[in-house]
Enzyme design. Structure first.
Site, mmCIF file in Angstrom:
data_model
loop_
_atom_site.group_PDB
_atom_site.id
_atom_site.type_symbol
_atom_site.label_atom_id
_atom_site.label_comp_id
_atom_site.label_asym_id
_atom_site.label_seq_id
_atom_site.Cartn_x
_atom_site.Cartn_y
_atom_site.Cartn_z
ATOM 1 C CB SER A 7 -1.173 0.207 1.255
ATOM 2 O OG SER A 7 -1.792 1.186 0.685
ATOM 3 C CG HIS A 30 -4.189 -1.612 -1.566
ATOM 4 N ND1 HIS A 30 -4.520 -2.448 -2.225
ATOM 5 C CD2 HIS A 30 -4.724 -0.568 -0.411
ATOM 6 C CE1 HIS A 30 -6.150 -1.806 -2.103
ATOM 7 N NE2 HIS A 30 -5.832 -1.170 -0.541
ATOM 8 C CG ASP A 32 -5.750 2.479 0.380
ATOM 9 O OD1 ASP A 32 -6.002 1.677 0.894
ATOM 10 O OD2 ASP A 32 -4.680 1.877 1.497
ATOM 11 C CG MET A 34 -8.505 6.629 2.178
ATOM 12 S SD MET A 34 -8.061 7.113 3.558
ATOM 13 C CE MET A 34 -6.973 6.029 3.666
ATOM 14 C CG HIS A 63 -9.505 0.423 -1.414
ATOM 15 N ND1 HIS A 63 -9.025 0.478 0.246
ATOM 16 C CD2 HIS A 63 -10.282 0.167 -0.861
ATOM 17 C CE1 HIS A 63 -9.923 0.106 1.016
ATOM 18 N NE2 HIS A 63 -10.923 0.193 0.410
ATOM 19 C CG MET A 136 -11.474 -2.579 4.569
ATOM 20 S SD MET A 136 -10.595 -2.125 3.787
ATOM 21 C CE MET A 136 -8.993 -1.126 4.596
ATOM 22 N N GLY A 141 -9.507 4.079 6.315
ATOM 23 C CA GLY A 141 -9.540 5.411 6.777
ATOM 24 C C GLY A 141 -8.034 5.891 7.200
ATOM 25 C CG PHE A 142 -7.023 6.823 10.208
ATOM 26 C CD1 PHE A 142 -6.295 7.776 10.146
ATOM 27 C CD2 PHE A 142 -7.709 6.849 9.944
ATOM 28 C CE1 PHE A 142 -6.470 9.573 9.958
ATOM 29 C CE2 PHE A 142 -8.941 7.782 10.350
ATOM 30 C CZ PHE A 142 -7.713 9.818 10.344
ATOM 31 N N GLY A 144 -1.669 1.663 9.915
ATOM 32 C CA GLY A 144 -1.087 1.415 10.817
ATOM 33 C C GLY A 144 -2.362 0.798 11.801
ATOM 34 C CG ASP A 174 -6.490 -2.409 2.974
ATOM 35 O OD1 ASP A 174 -5.048 -2.169 3.775
ATOM 36 O OD2 ASP A 174 -6.477 -2.074 2.078
ATOM 37 N N GLY A 175 -5.554 -4.599 5.995
ATOM 38 C CA GLY A 175 -5.824 -4.440 6.899
ATOM 39 C C GLY A 175 -4.726 -5.184 8.526
ATOM 40 N N GLY A 176 -3.657 -4.211 8.837
ATOM 41 C CA GLY A 176 -2.847 -5.035 9.665
ATOM 42 C C GLY A 176 -1.983 -6.697 9.007
ATOM 43 N N GLY A 196 1.188 -1.550 4.176
ATOM 44 C CA GLY A 196 1.529 -1.026 4.109
ATOM 45 C C GLY A 196 2.988 -1.898 4.612
ATOM 46 C CB SER A 197 3.830 -0.156 8.472
ATOM 47 O OG SER A 197 2.709 -1.084 8.902
#
Length: 215
Positions: A7, A30, A32, A34, A63, A136, A141-142, A144, A174-176, A196-197
Site C-alpha cells: 500500500s 495498492h 488507497d 479517501m 481502492h 477490510m 481510513g487510516f 497502521g 487489507d488491514g494489519g 503497508g508498514s
C-alpha cells in the site's frame, strides 16, 4: 499463488517514484483513495494515480473509499487504474451496480469492499460479476491499525461463496497484515494481501514481500 500488494499509503510521498521501485518485486500496487466523507481522512486522488501509471507498469489496484463512487470511475480509468474496488457501504445498491457497469464499459477489473461491520452475505448480489472481493480487517481510513482477528470467519465464508459462484474471483485482505497475521488470512482463504508498514517499514522490502508470501 499468493499475491502481495504493498500500500503506497505507507510510502514516502516526497519520493514516490523511488518508493514504487522499492517494491517492484511485489505483484500489485495498492492505492488507497479517501475523500474525507466516506472516511474521515483524505489521501490521494486522480493526479497521483496518473503519476503512478507513468512511473510503473505494475498492476494498479485502486481502492476507492469515497461516497457514490460511480462519479469517479471514468476519471480513475483514464488515470490508468487496472482494478477499481468500491465499498458496498458507499452507495445504495443501484449506485454500486452502476459503478460496476461503468467499470465494465471502461474495461477495468471490478472489485467490491466490505467494512468490518458488513456481513459476508452482502457480497452475494454481486459475486458473479466481480473480479475481486476485498475484506477490510481494520476500519478503513487510516494506516497502521491493529488486525481484527474477528474478521477471519468472514474471510472464510466469502472464500466458500467464491468457490461456489465465481472461482476466478480474487479474495483480498487489507488491514494489519504482517508476518504474524498473513498466515491466518491465507489459511482463511485470501489470495491477495495488502500490506503497508510491513513492507515499507522493512529494511528490505523485497524480503518482506517474500516473507508475506510464505516463501
Amino acid at each position: 499463488m499468493i499475491k502481495i500488494a504493498p500500500s503506497i499509503l505507507s510510502a514516502d510521498f516526497a519520493k514516490l517514484g523511488q518508493e514504487v521501485q522499492r517494491v517492484k518485486s511485489a505483484d500489485w500496487l495498492h492505492v488507497d483513495v479517501m475523500d474525507g466523507m466516506f472516511v474521515s481522512n483524505i489521501s490521494i486522488g486522480v493526479p497521483v494515480v496518473k503519476s503512478l501509471r507513468k512511473a510503473t507498469d505494475m498492476f494498479l489496484d485502486v481502492h476507492l473509499m469515497i461516497e457514490k463512487p460511480v462519479r469517479y470511475i471514468d476519471a480513475f480509468a483514464d488515470a490508468g487504474a487496472d482494478l477499481l474496488s468500491v465499498h458496498l457501504e458507499a452507495d445504495m445498491p443501484p449506485g454500486i451496480r452502476a459503478a460496476l457497469e461503468a467499470m465494465d464499459r471502461r474495461g477495468v477489473k471490478k472489485g467490491i469492499v466490505l467494512r468490518p461491520i458488513t456481513a459476508a452475505e452482502a457480497v452475494l448480489p454481486y459475486i458473479k460479476d466481480v473480479d475481486l472481493i476485498l475484506v477490510m480487517t481494520v476500519e478503513p481510513g487510516f494506516g497502521g491499525q491493529k488486525f481484527m482477528a474477528d474478521q477471519l470467519p468472514k474471510i472464510a465464508a466469502i472464500r466458500k461463496y467464491i468457490d461456489q459462484y465465481n472461482p476466478g474471483c480474487h479474495l483480498e485482505v487489507d488491514g494489519g497484515v504482517d508476518p504474524n497475521t498473513a498466515p491466518l488470512v491465507i489459511q482463511a482463504g485470501a489470495d491477495v494481501l495488502v500490506a503497508g508498514s510491513a513492507v515499507y517499514g522493512a529494511a528490505d522490502p523485497a524480503q518482506a514481500i517474500r516473507t508475506l508470501r510464505g516463501e
